[in-house]
Write a protein that holds these residues in place. Structure first.
Motif, PDB file in Angstrom:
ATOM      1  N   GLY A  91       0.830  -1.198   0.000  1.00  0.00           N
ATOM      2  CA  GLY A  91       0.000   0.000   0.000  1.00  0.00           C
ATOM      3  C   GLY A  91       0.866   1.249   0.000  1.00  0.00           C
ATOM      4  N   LYS A  92       0.245   2.382  -0.285  1.00  0.00           N
ATOM      5  CA  LYS A  92       0.992   3.633  -0.305  1.00  0.00           C
ATOM      6  C   LYS A  92       1.244   4.130   1.112  1.00  0.00           C
ATOM      7  CE  LYS A  92      -0.381   5.449  -4.815  1.00  0.00           C
ATOM      8  NZ  LYS A  92      -0.927   6.634  -5.534  1.00  0.00           N
ATOM      9  N   GLU A  93       2.343   4.880   1.274  1.00  0.00           N
ATOM     10  CA  GLU A  93       2.581   5.535   2.562  1.00  0.00           C
ATOM     11  C   GLU A  93       1.385   6.436   2.847  1.00  0.00           C
ATOM     12  OE1 GLU A  93       6.722   7.074   3.358  1.00  0.00           O
ATOM     13  OE2 GLU A  93       6.839   6.741   1.196  1.00  0.00           O
ATOM     14  N   PRO A  94       0.799   6.342   4.021  1.00  0.00           N
ATOM     15  CA  PRO A  94      -0.407   7.128   4.302  1.00  0.00           C
ATOM     16  C   PRO A  94      -0.162   8.626   4.395  1.00  0.00           C
ATOM     17  CG  PRO A  94       0.295   5.927   6.251  1.00  0.00           C
ATOM     18  CD  PRO A  94       1.118   5.416   5.116  1.00  0.00           C
ATOM     19  N   ASN A  95       0.999   9.034   4.869  1.00  0.00           N
ATOM     20  CA  ASN A  95       1.271  10.469   5.021  1.00  0.00           C
ATOM     21  C   ASN A  95       2.774  10.734   4.935  1.00  0.00           C
ATOM     22  OD1 ASN A  95       0.765  13.182   5.435  1.00  0.00           O
ATOM     23  ND2 ASN A  95       0.556  13.014   7.644  1.00  0.00           N
ATOM     24  N   PRO A  96       3.359  10.537   3.758  1.00  0.00           N
ATOM     25  CA  PRO A  96       4.802  10.721   3.612  1.00  0.00           C
ATOM     26  C   PRO A  96       5.180  12.194   3.712  1.00  0.00           C
ATOM     27  CG  PRO A  96       3.804  10.418   1.467  1.00  0.00           C
ATOM     28  CD  PRO A  96       2.717  10.180   2.477  1.00  0.00           C
ATOM     29  N   ILE A  97       6.453  12.464   3.969  1.00  0.00           N
ATOM     30  CA  ILE A  97       6.897  13.835   4.095  1.00  0.00           C
ATOM     31  C   ILE A  97       6.781  14.586   2.771  1.00  0.00           C
ATOM     32  CG2 ILE A  97       9.330  13.336   3.642  1.00  0.00           C
ATOM     33  CD1 ILE A  97       9.977  15.467   5.809  1.00  0.00           C
ATOM     34  N   GLU A  98       6.837  13.855   1.658  1.00  0.00           N
ATOM     35  CA  GLU A  98       6.593  14.439   0.346  1.00  0.00           C
ATOM     36  C   GLU A  98       5.514  13.634  -0.358  1.00  0.00           C
ATOM     37  OE1 GLU A  98      10.071  15.272  -2.015  1.00  0.00           O
ATOM     38  OE2 GLU A  98      11.306  15.593  -0.233  1.00  0.00           O
ATOM     39  N   PHE A  99       4.558  14.332  -0.961  1.00  0.00           N
ATOM     40  CA  PHE A  99       3.473  13.653  -1.671  1.00  0.00           C
ATOM     41  C   PHE A  99       3.923  13.293  -3.077  1.00  0.00           C
ATOM     42  CE2 PHE A  99       0.978  16.408   1.318  1.00  0.00           C
ATOM     43  CZ  PHE A  99       0.548  15.372   2.128  1.00  0.00           C
ATOM     44  N   TYR A 100       3.381  12.175  -3.589  1.00  0.00           N
ATOM     45  CA  TYR A 100       3.782  11.715  -4.924  1.00  0.00           C
ATOM     46  C   TYR A 100       2.547  11.563  -5.815  1.00  0.00           C
ATOM     47  CZ  TYR A 100       8.079  10.732  -2.439  1.00  0.00           C
ATOM     48  OH  TYR A 100       9.206  10.846  -1.681  1.00  0.00           O
TER      49      TYR A 100
END
Length: 264
Positions: free
Chosen positions: A255-264
């Motif tokens: 799954g995707k990182e729920p709240n990464p420091i940078e959005f992709y």
């Protein structure tokens, strides 16, 4: 999640050339920061308490390294072949800088290691005339955007360095505080001191595959739809005990990182 930190360090130690493994301790300046962050999905856990980790910004001339305390101590412990203690890190990245480049080192799924080289001037800042006091220093406000987040930072000229936490370097001073608009990530300077310890050399590490920003974003998106089982199969590996059904841990998609420091 200690396995993030431990795996990063394990990989570094396994591939590190003997010349680096035998490095000596040296004197350098260390600037300590506290990172308060929320790496979880706020829609699912809106009231979850933020996490807190200490970070080191180590500076030696034109070189610097921004790394979590947990990852750094794991690295040093492995060099000394000692137990690392109880400090754990949930941060799967660290950054180095030398002259005009910043290099982001990041682990994906605890198995794949990548590095991305970026110019220091990635962020375009709007510097405000607004000032305030921070730890008895006069600091000035600036606002910039980075990969989907709007950051407000405060910098000072009372520390004679053009430096800062994470990628916040290209300002006319030393960044002592940075926070995004939602305060999901907040960096705050604590103290500085001269230390005599291992300098974390990264220049000759070839375990981290160099990719572009665009390629890293694509790799993260592809990884979100994979499981450990798929990755093992893709690399030609197999389970140690393949007579048993694989566990949910092995078959569940990352799954995707729920709240990464940078959005992709």
């Amino acid at each position: 999640m200690k396995k993030y930190c431990c795996f990063i360090v394990l990989c570094l130690v396994l591939v590190m050339p003997s010349t680096l493994m035998a490095q000596q301790v040296k004197d350098f300046m260390r600037y300590e920061y506290m990172l308060t962050y929320k790496p979880f999905d706020k829609k699912i856990t809106p009231n979850a308490e933020p996490l807190i980790e200490k970070f080191y910004l180590d500076v030696d001339g034109s070189r610097s390294l921004f790394i979590s305390e947990g990852t750094y101590l794991e690295f040093v412990a492995d060099l000394k072949e000692e137990e690392s203690g109880t400090i754990e890190s949930k941060i799967p990245w660290f950054l180095s800088r030398d002259a005009g480049d910043t290099v982001l080192y990041e682990m994906i799924n605890m198995l794949d290691a990548y590095k991305v080289k970026q110019p220091v001037n990635t962020i375009k800042w709007t510097i405000s005339s607004e000032t305030e006091n921070f730890h008895n220093m006069r600091v000035q406000k600036a606002i910039g955007e980075l990969s989907g987040r709007t950051w407000t930072v405060w910098f000072t000229t009372e520390i004679p360095l053009i430096e800062g936490p994470y990628k916040f370097k290209n300002l006319p001073g030393f960044v002592v505080k940075a926070k995004d608009a939602d305060q999901d990530y907040v960096f705050e300077f604590i103290e500085s001191k001269k230390v005599n310890n291992y300098w974390f050399e990264l220049s000759e590490l070839d375990f981290f595959k160099e990719v572009t920003d665009k390629q890293l974003k694509r790799l993260k998106n592809l990884n979100a739809n994979k499981s450990y089982m798929q990755i093992i199969q893709e690399t030609g590996g197999k389970l140690l005990n393949d007579s048993k059904e694989p566990s949910e841990f092995m078959t569940k998609k990352f799954g995707k990182e729920p709240n990464p420091i940078e959005f992709y």
